[in-house]
Design a protein around this motif. Structure first.
Motif, PDB file in Angstrom:
ATOM      1  N   LYS A   1       0.790  -1.231   0.000  1.00 34.73           N
ATOM      2  CA  LYS A   1       0.000   0.000   0.000  1.00 34.73           C
ATOM      3  C   LYS A   1       0.825   1.285   0.000  1.00 34.73           C
ATOM      4  N   GLY A   2       2.151   1.165   0.137  1.00 33.13           N
ATOM      5  CA  GLY A   2       2.978   2.359   0.208  1.00 33.13           C
ATOM      6  C   GLY A   2       3.001   3.142  -1.096  1.00 33.13           C
ATOM      7  N   ARG A   3       3.345   4.415  -0.994  1.00 31.02           N
ATOM      8  CA  ARG A   3       3.426   5.279  -2.166  1.00 31.02           C
ATOM      9  C   ARG A   3       4.835   5.256  -2.750  1.00 31.02           C
ATOM     10  N   PRO A   4       4.964   5.180  -4.070  1.00 31.36           N
ATOM     11  CA  PRO A   4       6.283   5.237  -4.702  1.00 31.36           C
ATOM     12  C   PRO A   4       7.054   6.480  -4.267  1.00 31.36           C
ATOM     13  N   GLY A   5       8.344   6.296  -4.004  1.00 31.88           N
ATOM     14  CA  GLY A   5       9.202   7.405  -3.620  1.00 31.88           C
ATOM     15  C   GLY A   5       9.102   7.813  -2.168  1.00 31.88           C
ATOM     16  N   SER A   6       8.311   7.079  -1.373  1.00 33.13           N
ATOM     17  CA  SER A   6       8.067   7.483   0.014  1.00 33.13           C
ATOM     18  C   SER A   6       9.024   6.828   0.997  1.00 33.13           C
ATOM     19  N   VAL A   7       9.173   7.490   2.135  1.00 32.87           N
ATOM     20  CA  VAL A   7       9.887   6.955   3.290  1.00 32.87           C
ATOM     21  C   VAL A   7       8.874   6.757   4.399  1.00 32.87           C
ATOM     22  N   TYR A   8       8.981   5.622   5.111  1.00 31.40           N
ATOM     23  CA  TYR A   8       8.093   5.351   6.241  1.00 31.40           C
ATOM     24  C   TYR A   8       8.921   4.971   7.468  1.00 31.40           C
ATOM     25  N   ASN A   9       8.778   5.744   8.540  1.00 33.20           N
ATOM     26  CA  ASN A   9       9.381   5.392   9.820  1.00 33.20           C
ATOM     27  C   ASN A   9       8.529   4.338  10.512  1.00 33.20           C
ATOM     28  N   ILE A  10       9.192   3.352  11.136  1.00 33.42           N
ATOM     29  CA  ILE A  10       8.497   2.272  11.822  1.00 33.42           C
ATOM     30  C   ILE A  10       9.030   2.183  13.248  1.00 33.42           C
ATOM     31  N   GLY A  11       8.196   2.494  14.211  1.00 34.57           N
ATOM     32  CA  GLY A  11       8.601   2.429  15.614  1.00 34.57           C
ATOM     33  C   GLY A  11       7.417   2.081  16.485  1.00 34.57           C
ATOM     34  N   ALA A  12       7.703   1.720  17.745  1.00 31.38           N
ATOM     35  CA  ALA A  12       6.658   1.257  18.654  1.00 31.38           C
ATOM     36  C   ALA A  12       6.366   2.235  19.785  1.00 31.38           C
ATOM     37  N   SER A  13       7.024   3.402  19.785  1.00 28.27           N
ATOM     38  CA  SER A  13       6.876   4.357  20.893  1.00 28.27           C
ATOM     39  C   SER A  13       7.140   3.656  22.219  1.00 28.27           C
ATOM     40  N   ASN A  14       8.231   2.910  22.259  1.00 26.52           N
ATOM     41  CA  ASN A  14       8.556   2.047  23.399  1.00 26.52           C
ATOM     42  C   ASN A  14      10.013   2.290  23.795  1.00 26.52           C
ATOM     43  N   GLU A  15      10.262   3.441  24.406  1.00 32.73           N
ATOM     44  CA  GLU A  15      11.628   3.854  24.722  1.00 32.73           C
ATOM     45  C   GLU A  15      12.118   3.284  26.059  1.00 32.73           C
ATOM     46  N   TRP A  16      13.316   2.743  26.014  1.00 32.14           N
ATOM     47  CA  TRP A  16      13.991   2.253  27.212  1.00 32.14           C
ATOM     48  C   TRP A  16      15.443   2.695  27.159  1.00 32.14           C
ATOM     49  N   ASN A  17      15.989   3.148  28.300  1.00 28.18           N
ATOM     50  CA  ASN A  17      17.440   3.322  28.314  1.00 28.18           C
ATOM     51  C   ASN A  17      18.072   1.959  28.581  1.00 28.18           C
ATOM     52  N   ASN A  18      19.313   1.810  28.187  1.00 28.31           N
ATOM     53  CA  ASN A  18      19.961   0.502  28.242  1.00 28.31           C
ATOM     54  C   ASN A  18      20.021  -0.071  29.657  1.00 28.31           C
ATOM     55  N   LYS A  19      20.287   0.786  30.626  1.00 32.80           N
ATOM     56  CA  LYS A  19      20.389   0.322  32.015  1.00 32.80           C
ATOM     57  C   LYS A  19      19.065  -0.258  32.490  1.00 32.80           C
ATOM     58  N   ASP A  20      17.978   0.463  32.258  1.00 31.43           N
ATOM     59  CA  ASP A  20      16.668  -0.032  32.686  1.00 31.43           C
ATOM     60  C   ASP A  20      16.281  -1.305  31.945  1.00 31.43           C
ATOM     61  N   LEU A  21      16.616  -1.388  30.661  1.00 32.52           N
ATOM     62  CA  LEU A  21      16.286  -2.577  29.882  1.00 32.52           C
ATOM     63  C   LEU A  21      17.046  -3.791  30.406  1.00 32.52           C
ATOM     64  N   VAL A  22      18.345  -3.629  30.652  1.00 33.74           N
ATOM     65  CA  VAL A  22      19.144  -4.740  31.175  1.00 33.74           C
ATOM     66  C   VAL A  22      18.592  -5.193  32.523  1.00 33.74           C
ATOM     67  N   GLU A  23      18.257  -4.246  33.367  1.00 32.52           N
ATOM     68  CA  GLU A  23      17.722  -4.595  34.686  1.00 32.52           C
ATOM     69  C   GLU A  23      16.368  -5.298  34.562  1.00 32.52           C
ATOM     70  N   GLU A  24      15.553  -4.876  33.594  1.00 35.91           N
ATOM     71  CA  GLU A  24      14.261  -5.529  33.374  1.00 35.91           C
ATOM     72  C   GLU A  24      14.456  -6.987  32.954  1.00 35.91           C
ATOM     73  N   ILE A  25      15.393  -7.236  32.068  1.00 38.93           N
ATOM     74  CA  ILE A  25      15.663  -8.605  31.622  1.00 38.93           C
ATOM     75  C   ILE A  25      16.144  -9.464  32.786  1.00 38.93           C
ATOM     76  N   LEU A  26      17.058  -8.936  33.573  1.00 39.16           N
ATOM     77  CA  LEU A  26      17.587  -9.715  34.703  1.00 39.16           C
ATOM     78  C   LEU A  26      16.502  -9.980  35.741  1.00 39.16           C
ATOM     79  N   THR A  27      15.625  -9.009  35.942  1.00 32.91           N
ATOM     80  CA  THR A  27      14.521  -9.219  36.885  1.00 32.91           C
ATOM     81  C   THR A  27      13.603 -10.326  36.394  1.00 32.91           C
ATOM     82  N   LEU A  28      13.264 -10.322  35.105  1.00 31.42           N
ATOM     83  CA  LEU A  28      12.415 -11.375  34.544  1.00 31.42           C
ATOM     84  C   LEU A  28      13.093 -12.740  34.638  1.00 31.42           C
ATOM     85  N   MET A  29      14.414 -12.756  34.544  1.00 32.94           N
ATOM     86  CA  MET A  29      15.162 -14.009  34.604  1.00 32.94           C
ATOM     87  C   MET A  29      15.535 -14.391  36.038  1.00 32.94           C
ATOM     88  N   GLN A  30      15.216 -13.533  37.004  1.00 31.92           N
ATOM     89  CA  GLN A  30      15.554 -13.745  38.415  1.00 31.92           C
ATOM     90  C   GLN A  30      17.063 -13.917  38.591  1.00 31.92           C
TER      91      GLN A  30
END
Length: 317
Positions: free
Chosen positions: A232-261
């Motif tokens: 469905k895209g238009r010829p010549g177009s650019v489309y940004n794809i993101g989830a509006s789901n921002e994490w800094n690296n420290k918080d993300l690493v800590e979240e993973i470790l918490t889930l993994m106990q």
């Protein structure tokens, strides 16, 4: 539709091929991949015998190989994933990134033009925009200001893709996505590194102060977005794809470790990466409003599933 997918044995490319064969069982897909360190045909075992799927081991830098593949297949579209992608590797060997990401892309564009392929979808990255401060978002109108050799090579490829639309009238479309995560990702990337190191009980490296921010997008949602752009895209177009789901690296690493106990004491601060961009954040309103796309994967659910996948791989070794 008959598609040529480049880099289809890699992380995102293999997810895209499996997705497309599920959603469009009448489509034919030719997968071209040179099987460098990050390509793995095992990612496509589940579709290896599916009617309409074909794998060809070939290098997009090889003009002769590419010309033969294009001339031998009546292609309707190209979806171009094949690329060197890891920033750290680009710092150590930038010329490899120029050869694959710039010259390889130009080879494909020329082959597509010669065979009058209808549509060329180029998969790029938000890293071409450079870096953001604590606020603001990348839009499709944000000037390109790449800060790593990897990002520079992708920006250069983007310019070539744009030029084939402007100069030759080719139907080219560019997508720029935020950081992807999910099963099958090559283990040099942040989330697999953290999971695998935590699983083995080893130290987990964290660049600098860990305050670098990324917008995390599940690979399935990325595939659905590319599907929309292809159809469905238009010829010549650019489309940004993101989830509006921002994490800094420290918080993300800590979240993973918490889930993994796993204790947070396994985190080890290491010297920051050269030219480390502070923040990436995507404004994806264009693809949402124009093509009706929305990400559907909940991040914590997707992260939990990703952890479970890598842990299972580790247990089976």
């Amino acid at each position: 539709m008959r598609l040529l997918v480049t880099g289809g044995a890699g992380f995102i490319g293999s997810h895209f091929i499996r997705y497309m064969l599920r959603e469009y069982p009448g489509y034919q897909i030719v997968n071209v991949d040179s099987l460098t360190y990050a390509g793995n045909v095992a990612n496509l075992t589940s579709v290896a015998d599916v009617d309409g799927y074909q794998f060809i081991k070939a290098d997009i830098r090889d003009k002769g190989q590419m010309a033969h593949i294009f001339s031998s297949n009546a292609l309707d579209a190209v979806v171009h994933f094949a690329a060197e992608t890891h920033v750290d590797r680009s710092i150590d060997a930038p010329s490899t990134f120029v050869e694959t990401n710039v010259l390889g892309t130009q080879n494909l564009l020329e082959c597509a033009r010669a065979q009058d392929v209808k549509t060329f979808v180029h998969i790029s990255t938000d890293e071409v925009y450079g870096t953001l401060g604590s606020d603001g978002y990348f839009t499709e109108e944000t000037p390109l200001a790449p800060n790593s050799p990897y990002a520079s090579s992708k920006a250069s490829a983007d310019f070539f893709v744009r030029s084939y639309y402007e100069t030759y009238g080719m139907d080219t479309r560019i997508t720029r996505c935020s950081n992807n995560y999910g099963p099958n990702q090559y283990p040099e990337k942040l989330i697999p590194v953290v999971i695998n190191q935590a699983f083995k009980g080893e130290k987990i490296p964290l660049y600098g102060d860990g305050q670098n921010v990324r917008d995390w997008l599940h690979v399935y949602d990325h595939c659905t977005a590319i599907d929309r752009v292809l159809h469905k895209g238009r010829p010549g177009s650019v489309y940004n794809i993101g989830a509006s789901n921002e994490w800094n690296n420290k918080d993300l690493v800590e979240e993973i470790l918490t889930l993994m106990q796993v204790p947070l004491s396994q985190i080890e601060s290491v010297p920051d990466r050269l030219g480390h961009d502070l923040r990436y954040a995507i404004d994806a309103s264009k693809i949402r409003e124009e093509l009706g796309w929305e990400p559907i994967r909940n991040f914590r659910v997707g992260l939990r599933e990703t952890i479970d996948w890598y842990v299972k791989q580790g247990e089976n070794k």
